[in-house]
Design a protein around this motif. Sequence first.
Motif, PDB file in Angstrom:
ATOM      1  N   GLU A 104      31.574  46.400  50.175  1.00 20.91           N
ATOM      2  CA  GLU A 104      30.722  45.424  51.305  1.00 20.91           C
ATOM      3  C   GLU A 104      29.975  44.557  50.156  1.00 20.91           C
ATOM      4  N   ILE A 105      29.077  45.392  49.458  1.00 23.48           N
ATOM      5  CA  ILE A 105      28.102  44.780  48.492  1.00 23.48           C
ATOM      6  C   ILE A 105      28.914  43.715  47.649  1.00 23.48           C
ATOM      7  N   ALA A 106      29.783  44.322  47.040  1.00 22.79           N
ATOM      8  CA  ALA A 106      30.425  43.618  45.870  1.00 22.79           C
ATOM      9  C   ALA A 106      31.144  42.316  46.383  1.00 22.79           C
TER      10      ALA A 106
ATOM     11  N   GLY B 163      30.466  39.726  34.131  1.00 19.82           N
ATOM     12  CA  GLY B 163      30.643  40.474  35.227  1.00 19.82           C
ATOM     13  C   GLY B 163      29.418  41.221  35.564  1.00 19.82           C
ATOM     14  N   ILE B 164      29.459  41.576  36.987  1.00 17.32           N
ATOM     15  CA  ILE B 164      28.332  42.579  37.339  1.00 17.32           C
ATOM     16  C   ILE B 164      28.846  43.797  37.981  1.00 17.32           C
ATOM     17  N   CYS B 165      28.237  44.873  37.618  1.00 15.38           N
ATOM     18  CA  CYS B 165      28.963  46.275  37.809  1.00 15.38           C
ATOM     19  C   CYS B 165      27.873  46.772  39.057  1.00 15.38           C
ATOM     20  N   PHE B 166      28.606  47.283  40.193  1.00 15.05           N
ATOM     21  CA  PHE B 166      27.824  47.850  41.230  1.00 15.05           C
ATOM     22  C   PHE B 166      28.185  49.411  41.212  1.00 15.05           C
ATOM     23  N   GLY B 167      27.139  50.142  41.163  1.00 17.08           N
ATOM     24  CA  GLY B 167      27.523  51.545  41.192  1.00 17.08           C
ATOM     25  C   GLY B 167      26.741  52.302  42.193  1.00 17.08           C
TER      26      GLY B 167
ATOM     27  N   VAL C 198      32.533  42.918  39.327  1.00 15.52           N
ATOM     28  CA  VAL C 198      33.145  41.488  39.920  1.00 15.52           C
ATOM     29  C   VAL C 198      32.730  40.655  39.044  1.00 15.52           C
ATOM     30  N   PRO C 199      33.624  39.436  38.992  1.00 14.74           N
ATOM     31  CA  PRO C 199      33.030  38.179  38.148  1.00 14.74           C
ATOM     32  C   PRO C 199      31.926  37.505  38.500  1.00 14.74           C
TER      33      PRO C 199
ATOM     34  N   PHE D  97      23.039  50.916  42.402  1.00 16.61           N
ATOM     35  CA  PHE D  97      22.346  50.185  41.540  1.00 16.61           C
ATOM     36  C   PHE D  97      23.213  48.876  40.811  1.00 16.61           C
ATOM     37  N   VAL D  98      22.599  48.214  40.151  1.00 20.52           N
ATOM     38  CA  VAL D  98      23.452  47.041  39.697  1.00 20.52           C
ATOM     39  C   VAL D  98      23.238  47.002  37.990  1.00 20.52           C
ATOM     40  N   THR D  99      24.381  46.749  37.258  1.00 21.42           N
ATOM     41  CA  THR D  99      24.101  46.531  36.023  1.00 21.42           C
ATOM     42  C   THR D  99      25.121  45.322  35.361  1.00 21.42           C
ATOM     43  N   PRO D 100      24.317  44.773  34.443  1.00 19.30           N
ATOM     44  CA  PRO D 100      25.358  43.632  33.675  1.00 19.30           C
ATOM     45  C   PRO D 100      26.619  44.292  33.215  1.00 19.30           C
TER      46      PRO D 100
END
Length: 147
Positions: free
Chosen positions: A145-147, A130-134, A118-119, A97-100
């Motif tokens: 890979e996604i980030a 940034g965007i947080c990928f979890g 990531v910025p 998932f992705v969160t701000p």
Amino acid sequence: MFKSGEKTALHAEFKLSINVYLSELEISPIRSLADAIDFNNKHSAEERIAEYGQDIFLAAQKTNGMGIVEKKILKRLAEYSANGLEKLMRENKLDGFVTPNSLAASILSIGGYPGIVVPAGYTNHGVPLGICFGGSKGFEPKLIEIA
């Protein structure tokens, strides 16, 4: 915030983990959390202690390891994870998932899930965003890979 006791567990686990890590370094004058606190105090200008402080270090240093209280908290947090994020991801067949910003960092850390921020740009005032990928446990390679 932190009504679940996660802060208590964070401090105890942090002290134990950082002490092990620092004690195993081959070349370092800092061998423990106490050494790091002392170093920061002696080099407060360079370490920008007035600006950032070291509240987490100081709180962690006051702990005495993983006692009954901390173990109960960890058990409760594991139940929260199993009935919360793990259930949500399983029921919706999600890998990630992705969160701000880093809004999901606490949720990820409670369950031991991987996350990466990531910025993503700047606000109108120049503050970085940034965007947080979890993701699920074991999802680290795909997450990177996604980030």
